[in-house]
Scaffold this motif. Structure first.
Motif, short mmCIF file in Angstrom:
data_model
loop_
_atom_site.label_atom_id
_atom_site.label_comp_id
_atom_site.label_asym_id
_atom_site.label_seq_id
_atom_site.Cartn_x
_atom_site.Cartn_y
_atom_site.Cartn_z
N TYR A 32 0.84 -1.19 0.00
CA TYR A 32 0.00 0.00 0.00
C TYR A 32 0.87 1.25 0.00
O TYR A 32 2.03 1.22 0.44
CB TYR A 32 -0.88 0.05 1.25
CG TYR A 32 -2.18 -0.71 1.13
CD1 TYR A 32 -2.21 -2.09 1.31
CD2 TYR A 32 -3.37 -0.05 0.87
CE1 TYR A 32 -3.39 -2.78 1.22
CE2 TYR A 32 -4.57 -0.75 0.78
CZ TYR A 32 -4.58 -2.12 0.95
OH TYR A 32 -5.74 -2.79 0.86
N ARG A 99 -3.95 3.60 -0.98
CA ARG A 99 -4.19 2.89 -2.22
C ARG A 99 -3.22 1.73 -2.27
O ARG A 99 -2.16 1.77 -1.64
CB ARG A 99 -4.00 3.79 -3.43
CG ARG A 99 -2.57 4.31 -3.62
CD ARG A 99 -2.46 5.07 -4.92
NE ARG A 99 -1.15 5.65 -5.14
CZ ARG A 99 -0.13 5.01 -5.73
NH1 ARG A 99 -0.28 3.75 -6.12
NH2 ARG A 99 1.03 5.62 -5.91
N ASP A 103 -3.16 0.41 -7.66
CA ASP A 103 -4.23 1.38 -7.95
C ASP A 103 -3.63 2.64 -8.58
O ASP A 103 -2.51 3.03 -8.24
CB ASP A 103 -4.95 1.78 -6.65
CG ASP A 103 -5.87 0.69 -6.14
OD1 ASP A 103 -6.11 0.64 -4.92
OD2 ASP A 103 -6.36 -0.11 -6.98
N GLU A 105 -5.28 5.53 -8.23
CA GLU A 105 -5.73 6.62 -7.40
C GLU A 105 -6.00 6.12 -5.99
O GLU A 105 -6.14 4.92 -5.75
CB GLU A 105 -6.99 7.27 -7.98
CG GLU A 105 -8.15 6.30 -8.12
CD GLU A 105 -9.35 6.95 -8.80
OE1 GLU A 105 -9.15 7.90 -9.57
OE2 GLU A 105 -10.48 6.52 -8.53
N TYR A 106 -6.06 7.07 -5.07
CA TYR A 106 -6.34 6.72 -3.68
C TYR A 106 -7.83 6.41 -3.54
O TYR A 106 -8.68 7.15 -4.04
CB TYR A 106 -5.94 7.88 -2.77
CG TYR A 106 -4.45 7.99 -2.61
CD1 TYR A 106 -3.67 8.66 -3.55
CD2 TYR A 106 -3.80 7.39 -1.53
CE1 TYR A 106 -2.29 8.73 -3.42
CE2 TYR A 106 -2.43 7.45 -1.39
CZ TYR A 106 -1.68 8.12 -2.33
OH TYR A 106 -0.31 8.18 -2.20
N VAL A 107 -8.13 5.32 -2.88
CA VAL A 107 -9.52 4.86 -2.83
C VAL A 107 -10.12 4.92 -1.44
O VAL A 107 -11.35 4.95 -1.29
CB VAL A 107 -9.65 3.43 -3.39
CG1 VAL A 107 -9.29 3.41 -4.86
CG2 VAL A 107 -8.77 2.45 -2.62
#
Length: 119
Positions: A32, A99, A103, A105-107
């Motif tokens: 992450y 994220r 990914d 983008e940050y989710v």
């Protein structure tokens, strides 16, 4: 999904320091990125800093380089943003986000914590 909870915001005078914390709920928080963003009134949200949770590589916006330091404590699943030499223009709501390394983008986002720099 990762639950993120920020803490540590407050009011500080120019030149002062604050440390923000971001606790992540995911037990195994590997592969992450954790990031910090901020949004000032009337402005768009902007990137502040991020850290690769596994390897510890760090990244900063130019506006905070040399003043802010991002870190993480893997044993506590908690990330930190140490802010020093704070300026009035650092006033904003600060959000942590996460994220996966794949990914784009940050989710997952925290609820935000207010930082106010004022004399």
């Amino acid at each position: 999904q990762v639950q993120l909870v920020e803490s540590g915001g407050g009011v500080v005078q120019p030149g002062g320091s604050l440390r923000l914390s971001c606790a992540a709920s995911k037990r195994t928080f590997s592969n992450y990125f954790m990031g910090w963003f901020r949004q000032a009134p009337g402005k768009e949200r902007e990137f502040v800093s991020s850290i690769d949770w596994t390897y510890g590589n760090t990244y900063y916006a130019e506006s905070v380089k040399g003043r802010f330091a991002i870190s993480r404590d893997k044993t506590k699943n908690t990330g930190y943003l140490q802010m020093t030499n704070l300026k009035p223009e650092d006033t904003a709501v600060y959000y942590c986000a996460s994220r996966t390394t794949t990914d784009n983008e940050y989710v997952d986002w925290g609820q935000g914590t207010q930082v106010t720099v004022s004399s």
